[in-house]
Scaffold this active site. Sequence first.
Site, PDB file in Angstrom:
ATOM      1  N   ASP A 162       0.876  -1.174   0.000  1.00  0.00           N
ATOM      2  CA  ASP A 162       0.000   0.000   0.000  1.00  0.00           C
ATOM      3  C   ASP A 162       0.912   1.223   0.000  1.00  0.00           C
ATOM      4  O   ASP A 162       1.030   1.953   0.986  1.00  0.00           O
ATOM      5  CB  ASP A 162      -0.867  -0.064   1.258  1.00  0.00           C
ATOM      6  CG  ASP A 162      -1.757   1.144   1.445  1.00  0.00           C
ATOM      7  OD1 ASP A 162      -2.425   1.218   2.501  1.00  0.00           O
ATOM      8  OD2 ASP A 162      -1.766   2.021   0.551  1.00  0.00           O
ATOM      9  N   THR A 164       3.138   4.602  -1.990  1.00  0.00           N
ATOM     10  CA  THR A 164       2.899   5.795  -2.799  1.00  0.00           C
ATOM     11  C   THR A 164       3.190   5.458  -4.259  1.00  0.00           C
ATOM     12  O   THR A 164       3.510   4.319  -4.597  1.00  0.00           O
ATOM     13  CB  THR A 164       3.844   6.933  -2.333  1.00  0.00           C
ATOM     14  OG1 THR A 164       5.135   6.372  -2.055  1.00  0.00           O
ATOM     15  CG2 THR A 164       3.315   7.610  -1.085  1.00  0.00           C
TER      16      THR A 164
HETATM   17  N1  SAM Z   1      -3.536   4.247   1.740  1.00  0.00           N
HETATM   18  C1  SAM Z   1      -3.534   5.492   1.007  1.00  0.00           C
HETATM   19  C2  SAM Z   1      -4.773   5.537   0.186  1.00  0.00           C
HETATM   20  O1  SAM Z   1      -5.834   5.322   0.730  1.00  0.00           O
HETATM   21  O2  SAM Z   1      -4.694   5.771  -0.989  1.00  0.00           O
HETATM   22  C3  SAM Z   1      -2.326   5.686   0.108  1.00  0.00           C
HETATM   23  C4  SAM Z   1      -1.180   4.937   0.387  1.00  0.00           C
HETATM   24  S1  SAM Z   1      -0.278   5.223   1.848  1.00  0.00           S
HETATM   25  C5  SAM Z   1      -0.576   6.774   2.428  1.00  0.00           C
HETATM   26  C6  SAM Z   1       1.326   5.319   1.077  1.00  0.00           C
HETATM   27  C7  SAM Z   1       2.426   5.067   2.081  1.00  0.00           C
HETATM   28  O3  SAM Z   1       3.570   4.460   1.475  1.00  0.00           O
HETATM   29  C8  SAM Z   1       2.941   6.353   2.742  1.00  0.00           C
HETATM   30  O4  SAM Z   1       2.559   6.367   4.086  1.00  0.00           O
HETATM   31  C9  SAM Z   1       4.475   6.278   2.566  1.00  0.00           C
HETATM   32  O5  SAM Z   1       5.176   6.743   3.705  1.00  0.00           O
HETATM   33  C10 SAM Z   1       4.675   4.795   2.326  1.00  0.00           C
HETATM   34  N2  SAM Z   1       5.936   4.431   1.674  1.00  0.00           N
HETATM   35  C11 SAM Z   1       6.494   4.961   0.559  1.00  0.00           C
HETATM   36  N3  SAM Z   1       7.663   4.352   0.290  1.00  0.00           N
HETATM   37  C12 SAM Z   1       7.854   3.403   1.262  1.00  0.00           C
HETATM   38  C13 SAM Z   1       8.873   2.438   1.530  1.00  0.00           C
HETATM   39  N4  SAM Z   1       9.969   2.317   0.744  1.00  0.00           N
HETATM   40  N5  SAM Z   1       8.725   1.628   2.610  1.00  0.00           N
HETATM   41  C14 SAM Z   1       7.631   1.732   3.410  1.00  0.00           C
HETATM   42  N6  SAM Z   1       6.616   2.634   3.207  1.00  0.00           N
HETATM   43  C15 SAM Z   1       6.753   3.453   2.143  1.00  0.00           C
END
Ligand code: SAM
Length: 286
Positions: A162, A164
């Site tokens: 999940d 970005t």
């Molecule tokens: N769940 C959200 C939605 O409803 O659309 C969108 C996704 S969520 C906010 C995306 C997450 O991916 C973010 O919190 C970001 O910090 C995380 N993220 C990005 N790169 C990452 C990595 N290499 N390892 C772990 N988390 C990561």
Amino acid sequence: MSQLDQAQWFTEISDRDGSAFSLRINKKLEAKQSPFQLVEMYETTDFGNLMIIDGCTMVSTRENFFYHEMMSHTALFAHPNPKNVVIIGGGDCGTLREVLKHPTVESVHQIDIDEVVTEMAQKYFPELCASNQDPRATVMFDDGIKYMKEALPESIDVIIVDGTDPVGPGEGLFNHAFYTSCLNALRPGGILIQQSESPLMHIELLKDIRTAMTDVGFADLQTLPFPQPIYPSGIWSCTLARKDEHFNGFRESDVEAMPFDTEYYNRGIHLGALAMPNFMKRQLNK
Ligand code: SAM
């Protein structure tokens, strides 16, 4: 064309897509630059609270259920008996809450790289964080790429990525090395599910994701489209990849009898998503 008053509207301009999306706002609630990304929160007039990461809409109070339900229940009900789940990313905790609704699940580890995202979610989306104290849940903050590389072989039933978009910290979640780590960490029959961008706007990226998953050895793939009102084009997708075995439908009777509520996901929605629109079939040679 009337210019939107920036004092009254949040607009995400997506240069790569030639599109823009706006939500009317009452006020900006907070902004915090983490070592990884800029996390902003707005109060909107009609969508509740809105989280923005590096200028991209992430989640709002009103519509997040489409994404969180499709990113969890499709994979969990496609698995015969999911016990150990890992969520990479998912910092707003909406996916975690959905996973923990499943009585078969014995443990969920969530690894998001950015603690600020969860801090903001706890403050502005407390309903999404309602299950964070579940004894089965472990909420960690680390790079998901590193976590998967170090994960015990054949220790996980379902991995949910999940993340970005494939830029910034999320870029490394869309390549052969990461998918190989996931394949190794999954038990036979295990399922990887990843948000796979828009089938309308990002079909080449979606093809690359599917090709890379196949290249590293996943036996079978499914790409399911679903509505995503606040992302570019409004149609999004998740791609499921299975280790060693082909998908064999999903636990339809368990979905019919599911002991929890959903806003979007149900048996018909799952079947419909599997039917795949013709433009996707053509593009994905299905
Ligand atoms: N769940 C959200 C939605 O409803 O659309 C969108 C996704 S969520 C906010 C995306 C997450 O991916 C973010 O919190 C970001 O910090 C995380 N993220 C990005 N790169 C990452 C990595 N290499 N390892 C772990 N988390 C990561």
